[in-house]
Write a protein that holds these residues in place. Structure first.
Motif, PDB file in Angstrom:
ATOM      1  N   MET A 176     -22.645   3.406  22.878  1.00 58.77           N
ATOM      2  CA  MET A 176     -23.417   4.325  23.709  1.00 58.77           C
ATOM      3  C   MET A 176     -23.398   3.828  25.154  1.00 58.77           C
ATOM      4  N   LYS A 177     -23.608   4.768  26.074  1.00 61.24           N
ATOM      5  CA  LYS A 177     -23.451   4.451  27.491  1.00 61.24           C
ATOM      6  C   LYS A 177     -24.797   4.483  28.230  1.00 61.24           C
ATOM      7  N   ALA A 178     -24.976   3.488  29.068  1.00 61.99           N
ATOM      8  CA  ALA A 178     -26.138   3.488  29.954  1.00 61.99           C
ATOM      9  C   ALA A 178     -25.658   3.520  31.400  1.00 61.99           C
ATOM     10  N   VAL A 179     -26.451   4.151  32.246  1.00 57.15           N
ATOM     11  CA  VAL A 179     -26.261   4.052  33.688  1.00 57.15           C
ATOM     12  C   VAL A 179     -27.510   3.395  34.252  1.00 57.15           C
ATOM     13  N   HIS A 180     -27.290   2.475  35.175  1.00 59.11           N
ATOM     14  CA  HIS A 180     -28.394   1.692  35.727  1.00 59.11           C
ATOM     15  C   HIS A 180     -28.568   2.040  37.204  1.00 59.11           C
TER      16      HIS A 180
ATOM     17  N   GLY B 285     -26.930  -5.704  45.544  1.00 62.43           N
ATOM     18  CA  GLY B 285     -26.125  -6.673  46.288  1.00 62.43           C
ATOM     19  C   GLY B 285     -25.462  -6.108  47.521  1.00 62.43           C
ATOM     20  N   LEU B 286     -25.953  -4.966  47.993  1.00 58.23           N
ATOM     21  CA  LEU B 286     -25.317  -4.342  49.161  1.00 58.23           C
ATOM     22  C   LEU B 286     -25.926  -4.830  50.473  1.00 58.23           C
TER      23      LEU B 286
ATOM     24  N   VAL C  76     -24.455  -4.617  37.450  1.00 56.67           N
ATOM     25  CA  VAL C  76     -24.531  -5.338  38.720  1.00 56.67           C
ATOM     26  C   VAL C  76     -25.900  -5.999  38.823  1.00 56.67           C
ATOM     27  N   GLY C  77     -25.973  -7.181  39.393  1.00 58.66           N
ATOM     28  CA  GLY C  77     -27.255  -7.836  39.656  1.00 58.66           C
ATOM     29  C   GLY C  77     -28.101  -7.939  38.401  1.00 58.66           C
TER      30      GLY C  77
ATOM     31  N   GLY D  96     -28.650  -5.910  36.335  1.00 57.45           N
ATOM     32  CA  GLY D  96     -27.988  -5.190  35.248  1.00 57.45           C
ATOM     33  C   GLY D  96     -27.281  -6.121  34.284  1.00 57.45           C
ATOM     34  N   ARG D  97     -26.849  -7.273  34.806  1.00 56.54           N
ATOM     35  CA  ARG D  97     -26.160  -8.220  33.912  1.00 56.54           C
ATOM     36  C   ARG D  97     -27.150  -8.785  32.900  1.00 56.54           C
ATOM     37  N   GLY D  98     -28.321  -9.136  33.371  1.00 55.72           N
ATOM     38  CA  GLY D  98     -29.347  -9.616  32.452  1.00 55.72           C
ATOM     39  C   GLY D  98     -29.800  -8.514  31.503  1.00 55.72           C
ATOM     40  N   LEU D  99     -29.872  -7.310  32.028  1.00 58.17           N
ATOM     41  CA  LEU D  99     -30.278  -6.179  31.189  1.00 58.17           C
ATOM     42  C   LEU D  99     -29.236  -5.929  30.100  1.00 58.17           C
ATOM     43  N   GLN D 100     -27.951  -6.025  30.478  1.00 52.90           N
ATOM     44  CA  GLN D 100     -26.884  -5.790  29.509  1.00 52.90           C
ATOM     45  C   GLN D 100     -27.061  -6.682  28.276  1.00 52.90           C
ATOM     46  N   ALA D 101     -27.465  -7.933  28.508  1.00 54.94           N
ATOM     47  CA  ALA D 101     -27.626  -8.878  27.401  1.00 54.94           C
ATOM     48  C   ALA D 101     -28.743  -8.461  26.443  1.00 54.94           C
TER      49      ALA D 101
END
Lengths: 73, 341
Positions: B1-5, B13-14, B31-32, B34-39
């Protein structure tokens, strides 16, 4: 609910009711306790005058949310 | 399944405040934070991150939302996750507005922010996971955000707010309880005696700040409003005695008193005998007229607003209140004497 919505519109509203507990629960701010469900403004003119005066005083007062005032005998 | 953050420019990081005017942009993958969230996500992959500058969103909300929704429509995610925004007002607002708009379009959506963030009230049908007030709460927030996002992506039916870890949205859902009300009430009572107070009916009524006092009542326009079912004799408009369907406005026409025989109460929730002997016991027109003559109040508004406060659902009563309040405001009324029973 009427009291709350009228006050939300920025108009001070005093709610005279014999059930201040319910009035507080629904979030009325200016509440004056009336003597009875069947006659919140009392039975005779003197009593009515005291209750109305108390209510008007409350309209002229900055209150904390959910304030209940009693009417002195 | 797909998530958009969704993230703001800083977390994406912009750049910092100098990049707060960044227009909506799409970044690949997580990104940012989101990496921790992905886990923390289960069977869900963050396929893209959308970022927007906080100022840009605040100043060009319509364009920003339109651009972000277009990107979402292309990505077709199973869930949108926005934030965490913690205590940041602009960021929280953007997260909530986007999540609400996405939820309206059928995309399960969750934002994360502190419960006092002004964005909370803007989240509509989207879910909000509470966080600490600043970024120190990231580590605590991500597992909870990830769990709810995974549940939303899987289209599992969510339970109550306290079980699933989101803020109450103000919706009530019917369900069949296993135990009767009596049994549940006794359980709550025993719990209370043991020192734990619980409730099935949380005090979720919103609150209104009391408006300031009337500066000068002796020059003010004062209106009489009642929930006591007071109507002209014979109830010409058929106000209901219970579960009112509406409210009515009656012209007082300068009358000095609500005379018995000219007015009556049709309230079905109490014995109206005493009220009908003298309707001023419910709406004190006679007293208020006296005070008008004495100069204690400026003028009595010549319209009496009335309904029956008896078994009226909260949402209906709220609507009546809003409608009546609108008329009173338009008429320049400065104070209201409201009677209920």
């Amino acid at each position: 609910m009427l009291a709350k919505e009228i006050e939300r519109a920025g108009i001070p509203a005093v709610y005279v009711t014999s059930l201040p507990t319910v009035a507080r629960m629904i979030g009325a701010n200016r509440i004056v306790r009336g003597p009875a469900i069947t006659h919140p403004f009392g039975l005779d003119e003197d009593e009515r005058r005291r209750i109305v005066e108390r209510a008007l005083d409350m309209l002229e007062t900055d209150v904390e949310p959910n304030t209940v005032w009693e009417v002195e005998e | 399944m797909k998530a958009v953050h969704y993230l703001n420019q800083f977390f994406a990081g912009l750049g910092g405040e100098e990049q707060a005017e960044t227009q909506p942009t799409r970044l690949d993958g997580a990104v940012g934070p989101g990496r921790g969230l992905q886990a923390e996500l289960v069977d869900v992959e963050i396929v893209a991150t959308l970022a927007c500058g906080d100022d840009y969103f605040a100043e060009h909300e319509e364009e920003a939302l339109a651009a972000l929704l277009e990107l979402l429509a292309e990505l077709r995610p199973d869930v949108l996750v926005a934030g965490p925004a913690f205590g940041s007002g602009r960021y929280g607002y953007a997260c909530a507005r986007l999540a609400a708009a996405a939820a309206e379009r059928g995309i399960p959506s969750v934002a994360a922010m502190h419960e006092d963030n002004p964005g909370v009230g803007e989240a509509g049908a989207a879910y909000v996971v509470p966080t600490a007030v600043n970024v120190a709460g990231m580590r605590d927030a991500l597992p909870r955000l990830g769990a709810l996002a995974s549940a939303l992506a899987s289209r599992r039916e969510l339970g109550a707010a306290d079980e699933e870890g989101y803020l109450v949205r103000g919706f009530r859902r019917n369900y069949v309880a296993e135990k009767t009300g009596a049994a549940r009430a006794v359980e709550l009572l025993l719990a209370k005696l043991a020192g734990e107070t619980r409730t099935e009916v949380a005090g979720d009524m919103d609150r209104v700040e009391p408006p300031p006092a009337v500066a000068d009542l002796s020059s003010a326009l004062v209106a009489l409003v009642t929930e006591a079912g007071c109507v002209p004799q014979g109830n010409p408009d058929h106000l209901q005695s219970v579960r009112a369907q509406g409210w009515f406005r009656y012209d007082l026409g300068g009358a000095d008193t609500l005379a018995s025989g000219r007015y009556e109460s049709v309230h079905g929730g109490f014995d109206v005998t005493l009220a009908n002997e003298d309707p001023n016991r419910l709406v004190p027109l006679d007293t208020v007229r006296g005070l008008e003559r004495a100069g204690r109040v400026g003028r009595v508004h010549e319209a009496l607003y009335t309904t029956t406060g008896n078994g009226t659902p909260v949402v209906v009563a709220t609507k009546f209140g809003q409608e009546i309040a609108g008329e009173l405001r338009d008429a320049g009324v400065q104070a209201v004497l409201l009677s209920g029973t």
